[in-house]
Design a protein around this motif. Structure first.
Motif, short mmCIF file in Angstrom:
data_model
loop_
_atom_site.label_atom_id
_atom_site.label_comp_id
_atom_site.label_asym_id
_atom_site.label_seq_id
_atom_site.Cartn_x
_atom_site.Cartn_y
_atom_site.Cartn_z
N GLU A 72 -109.64 -67.48 -6.36
CA GLU A 72 -109.70 -68.65 -6.24
C GLU A 72 -109.76 -69.16 -7.96
O GLU A 72 -110.87 -68.91 -8.48
CB GLU A 72 -110.52 -68.84 -5.50
N ARG A 118 -112.35 -75.41 -6.09
CA ARG A 118 -112.37 -75.06 -4.72
C ARG A 118 -113.73 -74.87 -4.40
O ARG A 118 -114.32 -75.22 -3.38
CB ARG A 118 -111.38 -74.25 -4.30
N ASP A 131 -112.70 -71.92 5.30
CA ASP A 131 -112.45 -71.54 3.95
C ASP A 131 -114.28 -71.35 3.40
O ASP A 131 -114.68 -71.98 2.36
CB ASP A 131 -112.19 -72.54 3.34
#
Length: 160
Positions: free
Chosen positions: A95, A99, A130
């Motif tokens: 990722e 984030r 998430d």
């Protein structure tokens, strides 16, 4: 989780179940010896039957329980990487580092009243969807909280 590297540009944490893998490896070696001795005493057929169970059960435990989990946060590349390694192979999840908002601990209460914890990484976006776990397993002791604190401290150090 053990800190492998902690610099201003890179944080590398690893969780390797050394105790469990050593215990199961010792059981496999011991059962190989016992099976060999049985073979020398009574022959192949009984030793083979015993060996299938005596060696097979610890080997199955090794395959199912031994897993190495790693987290790499790298400011230079802007990447957060979670790696999982088992006897069957290697999985990798990546990722963008920006984030990652914070790390926290998830707690599981067992039926006998104990609590177990694991590290959860909260990514920007919907917090219910998430969340990435470094490890699927919950562990005892303060290690998960310590790892979450290290991750959060490292994230704050990068903010000017």
């Amino acid at each position: 989780m053990k800190v492998v590297e902690n610099t201003s540009d890179r944080l590398f944490l690893r969780d390797a179940p050394w105790f469990m893998s050593s215990l199961l490896t010792g059981a496999i070696v011991l059962m190989c010896y016992v099976t060999w001795q049985r073979y020398l005493e009574v022959g192949f057929q009984q030793a083979a039957l015993m060996g299938v169970f005596a060696i097979g059960l610890p080997a199955l435990g090794f395959v199912l329980l031994v897993r190495r989990d790693e987290l790499i946060l790298d400011r230079a590349t802007g990447v957060m990487e979670i790696r999982h390694t088992t006897l069957f192979g290697y999985q990798r999840e990546e990722e963008p580092l920006d984030r990652l908002e914070q790390a926290s601990t998830q707690t599981h209460h067992t039926s006998n009243g104990n609590t177990r914890h694991r590290v959860a990484l909260i990514l920007s976006g919907d917090p219910k969807k998430d969340i990435r776990n470094i490890s699927p397993a919950y562990g005892a002791g303060p290690h998960s909280k310590d790892a979450a604190d290290i991750i959060n401290r490292w994230l704050k150090e990068g903010v000017s």
